[in-house]
Design an enzyme around this catalytic site. Structure first.
Site, PDB file in Angstrom:
ATOM      1  N   TRP A  52       0.227  -1.279   0.107  1.00 19.28           N
ATOM      2  CA  TRP A  52       0.391  -0.095   0.179  1.00 19.28           C
ATOM      3  C   TRP A  52       0.745   1.069   0.321  1.00 19.28           C
ATOM      4  CZ3 TRP A  52       1.812   2.341   4.011  1.00 19.28           C
ATOM      5  CH2 TRP A  52       2.450   1.283   5.042  1.00 19.28           C
ATOM      6  N   ASN A  53       1.895   1.208   0.107  1.00 22.02           N
ATOM      7  CA  ASN A  53       2.579   2.235   0.486  1.00 22.02           C
ATOM      8  C   ASN A  53       2.770   3.486  -0.854  1.00 22.02           C
ATOM      9  OD1 ASN A  53       4.554   0.399  -0.197  1.00 22.02           O
ATOM     10  ND2 ASN A  53       6.481   1.090   1.293  1.00 22.02           N
ATOM     11  N   HIS A 111      -3.987  -6.313  -5.157  1.00 19.88           N
ATOM     12  CA  HIS A 111      -2.814  -5.215  -4.563  1.00 19.88           C
ATOM     13  C   HIS A 111      -3.220  -5.617  -2.951  1.00 19.88           C
ATOM     14  CE1 HIS A 111      -0.858  -1.256  -4.738  1.00 19.88           C
ATOM     15  NE2 HIS A 111      -1.266  -0.984  -5.536  1.00 19.88           N
ATOM     16  N   GLU A 115      -4.973  -5.012   0.503  1.00 19.82           N
ATOM     17  CA  GLU A 115      -6.208  -4.618   1.198  1.00 19.82           C
ATOM     18  C   GLU A 115      -7.204  -3.012   1.341  1.00 19.82           C
ATOM     19  OE1 GLU A 115      -4.104  -6.569   2.251  1.00 19.82           O
ATOM     20  OE2 GLU A 115      -5.176  -9.207   2.055  1.00 19.82           O
ATOM     21  N   GLY A 136       7.089  -6.739  -0.187  1.00 20.61           N
ATOM     22  CA  GLY A 136       6.049  -6.926   1.579  1.00 20.61           C
ATOM     23  C   GLY A 136       7.069  -7.378   2.200  1.00 20.61           C
ATOM     24  N   SER A 137       6.406  -7.309   4.036  1.00 20.40           N
ATOM     25  CA  SER A 137       6.677  -7.732   4.901  1.00 20.40           C
ATOM     26  C   SER A 137       7.751  -8.986   4.729  1.00 20.40           C
ATOM     27  CB  SER A 137       5.771  -8.228   5.796  1.00 20.40           C
ATOM     28  OG  SER A 137       5.010  -9.273   5.880  1.00 20.40           O
ATOM     29  N   GLU A 160      10.704  -8.848  -2.467  1.00 22.20           N
ATOM     30  CA  GLU A 160      10.852  -6.708  -1.468  1.00 22.20           C
ATOM     31  C   GLU A 160      11.023  -7.113  -0.723  1.00 22.20           C
ATOM     32  OE1 GLU A 160      11.483  -3.647  -0.039  1.00 22.20           O
ATOM     33  OE2 GLU A 160      10.955  -2.852  -1.503  1.00 22.20           O
ATOM     34  N   LEU A 161      11.808  -6.855   0.124  1.00 23.80           N
ATOM     35  CA  LEU A 161      10.743  -7.113   1.835  1.00 23.80           C
ATOM     36  C   LEU A 161      11.836  -6.083   3.326  1.00 23.80           C
ATOM     37  CD1 LEU A 161      11.283 -10.850   2.250  1.00 23.80           C
ATOM     38  CD2 LEU A 161       9.480  -9.462   0.859  1.00 23.80           C
ATOM     39  N   CYS A 195      10.451   1.253   2.678  1.00 20.93           N
ATOM     40  CA  CYS A 195      11.315   0.103   2.759  1.00 20.93           C
ATOM     41  C   CYS A 195      12.728   0.784   2.790  1.00 20.93           C
ATOM     42  CB  CYS A 195      11.088  -0.777   2.037  1.00 20.93           C
ATOM     43  SG  CYS A 195      10.135  -1.463   1.274  1.00 20.93           S
TER      44      CYS A 195
END
Length: 461
Positions: free
Chosen positions: A135-136, A160, A162, A211-212, A233-234, A267
């Site tokens: 989302w960022n 994408h 939520e 994401g995370s 990419e975390l 990130c």
């Protein structure tokens, strides 16, 4: 209130639910993949120049509709309007970069020749791909993944976050208006279980996630089980090292501006500021002043000296919990650290020092407006601290002696390094990390080399 199983736009400035969308039915997965596969057959057969022309049209549409698209993004996840417009225009640059350079990047490359044969490496598309985006940066994240793969000839199923369905639908609309054929790019509102079904599907050829770390581990496990290529990419906990400066105030202002971009929800933000002892006290004092001057504001009407909300209630609650745990571990909170008594998902800009190295909270990523500062007394101590992280995304070092900065930067364990500057961010240069920040690269020439069949093609003379 977040509703499970529903994609929602919840205005981060007010907490008001603005839109809701149901997820797809479980039975839709096979049909969506079939549509993507059918579209792949015709999309890949087009000359790459024709695919590039449609992607160029998409870039122009993003530019022409930048104000509207920025407003949608701001409502979805709270980004200040001017930053949202910048992101939209940067996304257009990425699509245009691959539209312009993709045919060259994908051209056949001769690798050997003898009296009888000539051999080439050909770059060919592999088929339907799954993208899982955060989302960022709602448009930029799509652009990084979709631009090179659309030009190459792959087709995309895009799930994408939520919390930003309106941004997701807006990008689908831009794709459609640009003439991207039906099925080549499909936005889906899918559950975690349905994402697993997409990954397992034999006709999905790869998956890209931003994401995370937790999400990346889950996706990597599933992709590995089904022998699918993955790009991950975390996130990161990037060091930002100041060995020396002639102007502490200016150095602090620059570091603060970098950290506050997107309210610290990036990130590759400078999440750990490592400062030499002789300038440390003045640097911390200036950071406290800068953070104290900011007041909560409406991201749709951004003002000077105003800060925006975080993206969600969960994000705000989680960040405050991290700050409290840092304090409990022995850190000092100089300013901020709590939520103002307002609607929405605001967290005060916070300055923290003395987080104990080796503590559990030390190794966590602060995804929000936390200025986390460490004191060091030597270059060797600064380097050890900078590299003491499970992440390795970006990093930067600053010194009045350029050779000192360059020598230090050369020893940083990260995918992107800057000496007397932050690492460049543009369509032309690769983005990605090492260690638990993931693997694979996006953007630049190498961004077109991930989901591709690097086929050996030998021709007899």
């Amino acid at each position: 209130m977040v509703t499970p199983g529903v994609f929602q736009t919840i205005n981060p400035a007010t907490g008001e639910v603005l839109a809701e969308y149901p997820t797809i039915a479980d039975g839709d997965v096979d049909g969506l993949v079939a549509t993507s596969r059918e579209a792949f057959a015709s999309w890949r057969s087009l000359p790459i120049e024709e695919r590039a022309a449609k992607v160029e049209k998409l870039a122009s549409l993003l530019e022409e509709n930048a104000d509207e698209l920025a407003s949608i993004m701001t409502k979805d996840m709270g980004k200040p309007l001017h930053e949202a417009k910048d992101e939209t225009e940067f996304s257009a640059e990425i699509f245009r970069y691959y539209a312009t350079n993709g045919p060259k990047f994908a051209a056949d490359q001769q690798v050997s020749e003898d009296d009888d044969t000539v051999s080439y490496i050909q770059r060919r598309p592999v088929g339907p791909l799954l993208g899982i985006m955060p989302w960022n940066f709602p448009y930029y994240q799509i652009a990084r993944f979709a631009a090179p793969n659309l030009v190459l000839g792959n087709t995309i199923i895009l799930k994408h976050a939520e919390s930003c369905p309106e941004s997701a639908l807006a990008m689908q609309r831009m794709m459609d208006e640009a003439g991207i054929p039906e099925g080549v790019y499909q936005n889906v509102f899918a559950t975690h279980e349905q994402i697993s079904a997409f990954i397992a599907h034999p006709h999905v050829q790869g998956v890209s996630l931003t994401g995370s770390e937790r999400a990346g581990a889950a996706i990597a496990e599933q992709a590995g089980k089904h022998l699918k290529k993955a790009v991950l990419e975390l996130g990161g906990s990037d060091p930002y090292v100041i060995l020396s400066t002639d102007d502490v105030k200016a150095a602090a202002e620059q570091a603060f501006a970098v950290r506050m971009e997107n309210m610290g929800q990036a990130c590759n933000s400078n999440k750990r500021m490592i400062v030499m002892d002789d300038i440390y006290d003045d640097f911390v004092s200036e950071m406290v002043n800068l953070a104290s001057d900011l007041k909560p504001g409406d991201p749709s009407q951004p003002e000077d000296n105003a800060y925006s909300p975080l993206s969600s209630e969960k994000a705000a609650e989680g960040l405050v919990d991290q700050i409290q745990r840092a304090k409990a571990a022995g850190a000092t909170v100089h300013v901020g650290g709590d939520r103002p008594d307002l609607p929405g998902f605001y967290v005060q800009p916070t300055v923290v020092t003395d987080v104990p190295q080796g503590s559990e909270i030390y190794y966590e990523e602060f995804f929000g407006p936390v200025i986390n500062i460490f004191r060091v007394e030597s270059d060797e101590e600064a380097l050890q601290l900078a590299n003491d992280s499970q992440y390795g995304l970006g990093s930067a070092v600053f010194a009045t002696d350029a050779d000192r900065a360059r020598k230090f930067a050369d020893q940083l364990d990260a995918g992107m390094v800057g000496a007397n500057t932050s690492p460049e961010e543009s369509a032309e240069v690769p983005f990605g990390g090492v260690k638990r920040s993931g693997y694979g690269r996006e953007l630049g020439p190498v961004g077109m080399d991930e989901f591709v069949n690097k086929r050996l093609f030998t021709v007899k003379k």
